[in-house]
Design an enzyme around this catalytic site. Structure first.
Site: not given
Lengths: 326, 326
Positions: B35-36, B108, B174, B176, B294-295
């Site tokens: 997505s990014h 952004h 959004r 998703d 763990l992120p």
């Protein structure tokens, strides 16, 4: 207030420590936060009796960088350390635009919103957080590792009461789960896990063998980790699990650090800052206008009621507190 | 990278803008954040074509206080503004202990973790957040008011990869919910509300008449409000609802501000800072040791794989991007 101070003096608290601590407890009581109000006096005296806190500690303030003030609470309670550091934090925020206060080696009362009001009174935006003790499993885990790690935010709203929230990053307060255990009731499964990490409605299993859960699944868990790190190792203080070890089974109030950040809006946007800050009113009105709750509104209602009619304190609690004078 | 830059140059981006933007998109692609990643190029060019972003904006850096740097992105994309402000933010954090960067008037890309890695590389702790557009109802409400408001945190872990999380404060992205609509599937009720504020499993009703929900009920809602305020009026920039109005129905990428805070651990605890920071390893090991996530671990795995085997990009996307050169 005078009963609080009498009890504290009786147990060896210095004037500075007793004044700051009583001020925080009474402020919380006026806001009808019974868990953080004068009920907490029982835990405070218990912690001092067990050697878990220094009643007459003299905190030391250190100016360590242009944007940083550290206060060593020397094992005393947090409010006195906060009071001593506050003028330095405010001056630094006004000078640099943003500043940080680290309170180290304190026994904590976790009434963070009371502290943030001291910042918003000065027109400053503030964030405060602290670890506690290892009660909460990370999302997807099963062993207590993280604290209930509260975070609070304060926003001065020109011409109106400040917007302040203050919440634990656990799904629910530990005291609530204890209440369910005492009453023999099942808790909602979202509040904790059993020893195998499965959602659990038995409060005793959650408290004694499993763990509490963070709010908001993996996102709340990540925030709780952030608080551990920022108000722990970053400021040279304990993680929640280290605080639990420090407690050595005394079950006293938790000993650790606290991080507070203050920002001066006028250093960011100059003369336009008031107009910018006032735009927040549109947000608050739109929240209330659609029937949603605005954090801090309940507290202000309770405070108004308390100041008008007096704060309510259960008689049994008054008796318990008076017994501390024996 | 070269295809990205070619497309951006073709659409009038300056070298500085194209370089920073392509760097961010490729970094996200390597981390398998589709997505990014370079998919976002489609939205970026679309926004420029509609007049919603300035391709060759020349951001201006202003040193406004000892702890504050502001970057006016002049309607350009965020990565170039971030790059220009970064050395000032780092220098201020090293000098004052804590510093703040406000990026104003930018379109952004919200790949906040990419920015935070630039801080952790320098040994700094960082927090970044921004509003978006009004998609999310406050908890208990029914009208879109708040943005999906991401918040990210970065922690340099000596001798190891940094700990970084980055999440939207909405229950789900959004995109998703849009995916569920395209596929004609029902969404989980926790993701949105209908026009009356009731939980809703119909993606079209949520997107067109109701609203998305924040993660973590009233606590996630409070955090989303904090992000609105801090990365909005505090830095003299737009609330999400103001950003929606600014968009004037173009459906372009959101235009608003961003707030970044950087903290230098060595200014807090001096020579002991490395030893303190290393204590975080105990926390990370205990999280992984009990089977919790763990992120940032998934991102690092994907990055290693991408660097070894090349990043995966669907052929259809490559075709869509190449079509932008026509």
């Amino acid at each position: 207030m005078s009963l609080c101070r009498k009890v504290l003096a009786h147990h060896g608290f210095s004037d500075e420590q007793a004044g700051a601590l009583a001020g925080t407890l009474v402020a919380a009581q006026l806001d009808a936060s019974h868990s953080h109000g004068i009920y907490r006096l029982l835990g405070i005296i218990d912690t001092v009796r067990k050697g878990g806190a220094v009643a007459d500690a003299a905190p030391e303030v250190a100016d360590v960088a242009p944007g940083v003030v550290r206060v060593d609470a020397k094992g005393g309670f947090s409010p006195c350390a906060f009071e001593l550091g506050l003028p330095h934090l405010v001056a630094k925020a006004r000078d640099a635009g943003i500043a940080l206060m680290a309170i180290n080696h304190c026994v904590h009362t976790t009434a963070l919103w009371v502290e943030l009001e001291r910042l918003t009174e000065q027109g400053l935006v503030g964030i405060a957080c602290n670890p506690t003790q290892a009660y909460v499993a990370p999302h997807g885990g099963k062993q207590p590792l993280l604290g209930t790690n509260p975070i609070a935010f304060g926003w001065p709203h020109p011409g109106d009461a400040p917007f302040i929230f203050d919440f634990a990053t656990s799904a629910i307060a530990r005291g609530d789960i204890e209440l369910y255990r005492r009453e023999g009731r099942a808790i909602p499964e979202a509040w904790g896990v059993d020893r195998h990490g499965a959602p659990c409605s038995d409060p005793a299993e959650v408290l004694d063998h499993g763990a509490m859960t963070p709010f908001g699944e993996h996102k709340g868990s990540a925030l709780a980790i952030m608080i551990e790190l920022m108000a722990g190792p970053l400021i040279g203080d304990l993680l929640s699990i280290e605080s639990s070890e420090h407690d050595e089974g005394r079950r006293g109030l938790p000993y650790h650090g606290e991080l507070i950040i203050a920002i001066d809006p006028s250093r960011l946007t100059g003369e336009a800052s008031s107009a910018h800050m006032e735009r927040s009113g549109r947000l608050f009105e739109a929240i209330l206008g659609q029937g949603a709750r605005l954090p801090s509104q309940r507290r202000y209602r309770e405070r108004t009621r308390s100041l008008e009619h007096g704060a309510e304190v259960p008689l049994a609690l008054v008796n318990d507190i008076e017994a501390l004078l024996d």
